[in-house]
Design a protein around this motif. Structure first.
Motif, short mmCIF file in Angstrom:
data_model
loop_
_atom_site.label_atom_id
_atom_site.label_comp_id
_atom_site.label_asym_id
_atom_site.label_seq_id
_atom_site.Cartn_x
_atom_site.Cartn_y
_atom_site.Cartn_z
N ALA A 29 0.92 -1.35 -0.13
CA ALA A 29 -0.10 0.05 0.00
C ALA A 29 1.01 1.25 0.10
N ASP A 30 1.78 1.28 0.90
CA ASP A 30 2.79 2.62 0.91
C ASP A 30 3.68 2.60 -0.40
N TYR A 32 2.98 1.63 -3.37
CA TYR A 32 2.03 2.37 -4.47
C TYR A 32 1.66 3.66 -4.38
N ARG A 33 1.73 4.12 -3.38
CA ARG A 33 1.31 5.56 -3.23
C ARG A 33 2.28 6.60 -3.77
N ASN A 34 3.56 6.18 -4.03
CA ASN A 34 4.62 6.87 -5.07
C ASN A 34 5.65 5.71 -5.25
N GLU A 129 1.82 5.22 -12.04
CA GLU A 129 1.27 6.41 -11.69
C GLU A 129 -0.01 6.42 -12.08
N ARG A 229 -4.69 3.56 -12.12
CA ARG A 229 -4.01 3.84 -10.80
C ARG A 229 -2.94 3.06 -10.82
#
Length: 280
Positions: A29-30, A32-34, A129, A229
């Protein structure tokens, strides 16, 4: 960089593989936030042994899987004869649920109403992204990396109606991996050899240069309607040689082992079992 997913305390994590060691990159999860920032961040701490990890798909549980039907010229003729489907003018997009994704080595059960499962080796692109209205010429800039995918298909359910959903979403029917190879190592997805082997026999042998619609065109086509996404997956289609197109037709049944391989990415190997044999 080669990325895998693994579990820690029931939470999906992601790591970079180098030989038999894995550098932790944080939770999926973290990450794929950036993804770009996560890959560039300095990492300390202990390396993990690859063999000690319980691997899981290296994408978020919220990922959408966009699959492309009839996207190799070599597959178009057999699709016409089996299902009456013409060469598509536009990418033929259908969806898979992330819950069907499994990793290398996972047992895949045959639904009891099917003669067996059919194999489909595919190159898959993992989005890096948020993307809206991508341009075909620059669409690959939005890709995190590429991986192999086996779009195992329940053909009876797929062909009974014009809708593919049930036939393409059987339990555990989406092997993905063995890793995501990032675009710094694999910038160009064209010209890659793709193969399927059943019990060691080669049944599919194609090349991504035979794609009808390129990866860039597919991304552009999707994103004029749907925003992609980070962590979304695009499975780009399969070449000729699927079991339903053979004479006589041939399917994967309990006891078979299916391998798919994409050049520069690696091999996915999955045993086929009956539903009764399935281990929880």
């Amino acid at each position: 960089m080669r990325l895998i997913g693994y579990l820690v305390g029931g939470t999906r994590h992601i790591g970079a593989v180098d030989g038999d060691k894995v550098t932790p990159l944080g939770t999926v999860a973290d990450f794929y936030r950036n993804p770009d920032a996560a890959r560039r961040a300095e990492r300390g701490g202990e390396l993990l042994a690859l063999g000690d990890l319980e691997q899981v798909p290296p994408v978020p549980e919220t990922s959408r899987i966009f699959c492309v039907g009839i996207n190799y010229h070599s597959h178009a003729d057999e699709s016409k004869s089996v299902a009456g489907l013409d060469l598509p003018k536009f990418p033929m997009i259908f969806g898979r649920w992330e819950s069907t994704l499994v990793v290398d080595g996972t047992e895949v059960p045959v639904p009891p109403t099917e003669k067996g499962l059919d194999w489909e080796v595919e190159l898959a692109a993992v989005i890096g992204e948020t993307v809206w209205a991508a341009q075909e010429e620059t669409a690959l800039q939005h890709v995190l990396g590429y991986t192999a995918f086996n779009d195992l298909s329940a053909r009876r359910k797929q062909i009974e109606t014009p809708q593919f959903t049930l036939g393409k979403n059987a339990d555990r029917s989406g092997p993905i991996g063995p890793a995501i190879v990032t675009t710094d190592e694999l910038p160009d997805p064209s010209g890659l050899r793709v193969q399927t082997r059943v019990n060691g026999e080669t049944v599919q042998d194609g090349n991504t240069r035979d794609l009808i619609h390129s990866v860039g065109k597919i991304i552009a086509y999707i994103t004029d309607t749907v925003t992609l996404r980070p962590g979304d997956v695009i499975a780009t289609g399969t070449p000729g040689g699927v079991g339903v197109g053979m004479n006589p037709q041939r399917f994967l049944t309990a006891g078979d082992v299916v391998e798919v391989e994409v050049e520069k990415i690696g091999v996915l190997r999955n045993p086929i079992v009956s539903r009764e044999q399935l281990r929880s």
